[in-house]
Design a protein around this motif. Sequence first.
Motif, PDB file in Angstrom:
ATOM      1  N   ARG A 156       0.712  -1.266  -0.084  1.00  0.00           N
ATOM      2  CA  ARG A 156      -0.115  -0.024  -0.409  1.00  0.00           C
ATOM      3  C   ARG A 156       0.823   1.340  -0.415  1.00  0.00           C
ATOM      4  NH1 ARG A 156      -5.026   1.854   1.641  1.00  0.00           N
ATOM      5  NH2 ARG A 156      -5.564  -0.378   1.674  1.00  0.00           N
ATOM      6  N   HIS A 157       0.435   2.005  -0.857  1.00  0.00           N
ATOM      7  CA  HIS A 157       0.841   4.340  -0.840  1.00  0.00           C
ATOM      8  C   HIS A 157      -0.275   4.517  -1.148  1.00  0.00           C
ATOM      9  CE1 HIS A 157       3.371   7.259  -1.658  1.00  0.00           C
ATOM     10  NE2 HIS A 157       2.471   7.197  -3.114  1.00  0.00           N
ATOM     11  N   GLU A 158      -0.246   5.397  -0.079  1.00  0.00           N
ATOM     12  CA  GLU A 158      -1.209   6.329   0.180  1.00  0.00           C
ATOM     13  C   GLU A 158      -2.986   5.202  -0.403  1.00  0.00           C
ATOM     14  OE1 GLU A 158      -0.321   9.645  -2.259  1.00  0.00           O
ATOM     15  OE2 GLU A 158       1.377  10.839  -0.815  1.00  0.00           O
ATOM     16  N   ASP A 159      -3.711   5.733  -2.012  1.00  0.00           N
ATOM     17  CA  ASP A 159      -4.252   4.907  -2.185  1.00  0.00           C
ATOM     18  C   ASP A 159      -4.634   3.974  -2.546  1.00  0.00           C
ATOM     19  OD1 ASP A 159      -3.903   6.757  -3.687  1.00  0.00           O
ATOM     20  OD2 ASP A 159      -6.182   7.400  -4.275  1.00  0.00           O
ATOM     21  N   ILE A 160      -3.061   3.466  -3.264  1.00  0.00           N
ATOM     22  CA  ILE A 160      -2.932   2.383  -4.338  1.00  0.00           C
ATOM     23  C   ILE A 160      -2.802   1.598  -3.566  1.00  0.00           C
ATOM     24  CG2 ILE A 160      -0.974   1.541  -6.158  1.00  0.00           C
ATOM     25  CD1 ILE A 160      -0.357   4.072  -6.637  1.00  0.00           C
ATOM     26  N   CYS A 161      -3.137   0.360  -3.578  1.00  0.00           N
ATOM     27  CA  CYS A 161      -2.976  -1.340  -2.650  1.00  0.00           C
ATOM     28  C   CYS A 161      -3.049  -2.123  -4.245  1.00  0.00           C
ATOM     29  CB  CYS A 161      -4.713  -1.108  -2.639  1.00  0.00           C
ATOM     30  SG  CYS A 161      -4.934   0.143  -1.399  1.00  0.00           S
ATOM     31  N   LEU A 162      -2.237  -2.976  -3.866  1.00  0.00           N
ATOM     32  CA  LEU A 162      -2.030  -4.257  -5.021  1.00  0.00           C
ATOM     33  C   LEU A 162      -1.706  -5.072  -3.505  1.00  0.00           C
ATOM     34  CD1 LEU A 162       1.746  -2.278  -6.126  1.00  0.00           C
ATOM     35  CD2 LEU A 162      -0.522  -1.919  -6.875  1.00  0.00           C
ATOM     36  N   SER A 163      -1.841  -6.848  -4.529  1.00  0.00           N
ATOM     37  CA  SER A 163      -1.956  -7.446  -3.731  1.00  0.00           C
ATOM     38  C   SER A 163      -1.493  -8.978  -5.219  1.00  0.00           C
ATOM     39  CB  SER A 163      -3.321  -7.637  -3.421  1.00  0.00           C
ATOM     40  OG  SER A 163      -4.123  -8.097  -3.847  1.00  0.00           O
ATOM     41  N   ALA A 164      -1.168 -10.177  -4.121  1.00  0.00           N
ATOM     42  CA  ALA A 164      -1.056 -10.810  -5.089  1.00  0.00           C
ATOM     43  C   ALA A 164      -1.384 -12.337  -4.143  1.00  0.00           C
ATOM     44  CB  ALA A 164       0.317 -11.133  -5.797  1.00  0.00           C
ATOM     45  N   VAL A 165      -1.542 -13.723  -4.370  1.00  0.00           N
ATOM     46  CA  VAL A 165      -1.458 -14.533  -3.682  1.00  0.00           C
ATOM     47  C   VAL A 165      -0.319 -15.556  -4.344  1.00  0.00           C
ATOM     48  CG1 VAL A 165      -3.712 -16.445  -3.809  1.00  0.00           C
ATOM     49  CG2 VAL A 165      -4.187 -14.192  -3.860  1.00  0.00           C
ATOM     50  N   LEU A 166       0.384 -16.370  -3.269  1.00  0.00           N
ATOM     51  CA  LEU A 166       1.550 -17.301  -3.556  1.00  0.00           C
ATOM     52  C   LEU A 166       1.080 -18.373  -2.745  1.00  0.00           C
ATOM     53  CD1 LEU A 166       2.565 -14.038  -3.577  1.00  0.00           C
ATOM     54  CD2 LEU A 166       4.303 -15.222  -4.869  1.00  0.00           C
TER      55      LEU A 166
END
Length: 270
Positions: A156-166
């Motif tokens: 997360r950076h401010e309103d940017i949310c990145l995600s991944a499943v591993l």
Amino acid sequence: MNSEFDYLNSYNINDYERPSVTADIVVFTIRSKEAENFRKDPKNALSLLLIKRGRHPYKDQWALPGGFLSPGETIEQCALREIEEETSVTPASLMSVGMFSEPGRDPRGWIISNAFVSILGGSEGPQRAGDDADDAQWFDVNFEQNENGLYMLRLRHEDICLSAVLKEEKSRFGMTSFVIEDRGSLAFDHAAIIAGALTALRSRAKDFEMIFDFLPEKFTLTELQNVQETVMNISLLSANFRRKVAGLVEETDEYTEGAGHRPAKLYRRK
């Protein structure tokens, strides 16, 4: 063929297919978050440096800093050059966390990546995007295993949310590798590289390796404990922590100033 000279003189390297080689760099730092009560120490967050790609493939998606090996340079020199060009950040050192060579990992062709992890202390200058990166930002890291045994990577950076499943694939020689189940909006196989680098960092942090790199030369024992807790995502009993770290640090004659509470003794690494 009678000699090595004759053999090399007749050898044609173009008779064999060759991959392109890249370096990808996983740079961590610890950033302080403002505490609600000024008398409390700021909360720490483990953060990761990502760039926003300015070119295809994965244009406008977030990725690790990195790029292609140039003639005449080592892979370590390539890693340092690429991160400086793309982020204006200069790591003091690099640690290899593995080679990533899964077929199809890069849509441009047969490309093998050498991944490195590095740590930036709090005194480092700010990042700035350059070269083929449109942006460079620090993302707070959350990496946990869910009830189904899968690992969730959230950035997360401010309103940017990145995600991944591993999914954890294997662990050997102290290194754990991961298979991406859902890469989300992270480019290439960088979610797997990040997961492997973070796992390696946490493994070393158990024995206090690398955690000093997050701190200035002089620090309090509370700051040192906070770093280990932040990296490993755990809580530690202060008495146990101080007993374990006693042989690794030494007192100075200095104390903290202006921290909003009683001055604390400063230590340094032995």
